[in-house]
Write a protein that holds these residues in place. Structure first.
Motif, PDB file in Angstrom:
ATOM      1  N   ARG A  97       0.835  -1.201   0.000  1.00 55.30           N
ATOM      2  CA  ARG A  97       0.000   0.000   0.000  1.00 55.30           C
ATOM      3  C   ARG A  97       0.864   1.242   0.000  1.00 55.30           C
ATOM      4  NH1 ARG A  97      -5.324  -0.031   0.157  1.00 55.30           N
ATOM      5  NH2 ARG A  97      -6.187  -1.770   1.202  1.00 55.30           N
ATOM      6  N   PRO A  98       0.482   2.251  -0.762  1.00 54.44           N
ATOM      7  CA  PRO A  98       1.246   3.501  -0.752  1.00 54.44           C
ATOM      8  C   PRO A  98       1.136   4.198   0.601  1.00 54.44           C
ATOM      9  CG  PRO A  98      -0.616   3.652  -2.273  1.00 54.44           C
ATOM     10  CD  PRO A  98      -0.625   2.279  -1.704  1.00 54.44           C
ATOM     11  N   VAL A  99       2.118   5.000   0.910  1.00 54.44           N
ATOM     12  CA  VAL A  99       2.172   5.712   2.187  1.00 54.44           C
ATOM     13  C   VAL A  99       0.912   6.540   2.406  1.00 54.44           C
ATOM     14  CG1 VAL A  99       3.431   7.498   3.440  1.00 54.44           C
ATOM     15  CG2 VAL A  99       4.687   5.714   2.248  1.00 54.44           C
ATOM     16  N   GLY A 100       0.370   7.117   1.355  1.00 54.07           N
ATOM     17  CA  GLY A 100      -0.834   7.937   1.477  1.00 54.07           C
ATOM     18  C   GLY A 100      -2.066   7.177   1.940  1.00 54.07           C
ATOM     19  N   GLU A 101      -2.056   5.851   1.851  1.00 46.13           N
ATOM     20  CA  GLU A 101      -3.204   5.038   2.269  1.00 46.13           C
ATOM     21  C   GLU A 101      -3.044   4.458   3.669  1.00 46.13           C
ATOM     22  OE1 GLU A 101      -4.119   2.002  -0.558  1.00 46.13           O
ATOM     23  OE2 GLU A 101      -4.314   3.422  -2.203  1.00 46.13           O
ATOM     24  N   TRP A 102      -1.941   4.741   4.338  1.00 50.77           N
ATOM     25  CA  TRP A 102      -1.703   4.139   5.642  1.00 50.77           C
ATOM     26  C   TRP A 102      -2.720   4.576   6.684  1.00 50.77           C
ATOM     27  CZ3 TRP A 102       3.757   2.564   7.478  1.00 50.77           C
ATOM     28  CH2 TRP A 102       4.333   1.729   6.527  1.00 50.77           C
ATOM     29  N   THR A 134      10.479   2.956  -4.148  1.00 47.02           N
ATOM     30  CA  THR A 134       9.172   2.577  -4.642  1.00 47.02           C
ATOM     31  C   THR A 134       9.341   1.680  -5.861  1.00 47.02           C
ATOM     32  OG1 THR A 134       8.257   4.666  -3.875  1.00 47.02           O
ATOM     33  CG2 THR A 134       6.954   3.440  -5.481  1.00 47.02           C
ATOM     34  N   ILE A 135       8.766   0.503  -5.795  1.00 51.07           N
ATOM     35  CA  ILE A 135       8.835  -0.452  -6.897  1.00 51.07           C
ATOM     36  C   ILE A 135       7.434  -0.574  -7.476  1.00 51.07           C
ATOM     37  CG2 ILE A 135       9.351  -2.829  -7.541  1.00 51.07           C
ATOM     38  CD1 ILE A 135      11.188  -2.911  -5.039  1.00 51.07           C
ATOM     39  N   ARG A 136       7.325  -0.383  -8.767  1.00 47.61           N
ATOM     40  CA  ARG A 136       6.021  -0.467  -9.426  1.00 47.61           C
ATOM     41  C   ARG A 136       5.981  -1.698 -10.321  1.00 47.61           C
ATOM     42  NH1 ARG A 136       3.369   4.334  -8.650  1.00 47.61           N
ATOM     43  NH2 ARG A 136       4.702   6.059  -8.088  1.00 47.61           N
TER      44      ARG A 136
END
Length: 67
Positions: A7-12, A37-39
């Motif tokens: 999950r991205p940091v913004g969704e924590w 960040t690995i996509r």
């Protein structure tokens, strides 16, 4: 220390159910840290798709709020 998440940091804030607690946790974790960040798909998902066991996921639809 190495911490991974899907999950991205913004969704924590949503993950922890408390945006204030998530902000405090991130503040301590990210201070003097290196973020990588690995996509893209994991090797496991890619191999399953190649073998036909899994279909490619559709692009997520944006979430909009109704006024």
């Amino acid at each position: 220390m190495l911490i991974t998440s899907n999950r991205p940091v913004g969704e924590w804030g949503q993950v922890f159910g408390d945006a204030v607690a998530a902000t405090a946790i991130l503040d301590r974790l990210l201070h003097h840290s290196q973020v990588i960040t690995i996509r893209g798909d994991s090797y496991r998902l890619r191999d399953k798709r190649r073998s036909g066991l899994l279909q490619k996921a559709a692009a997520p639809t944006p979430i909009t709020s109704e006024s």
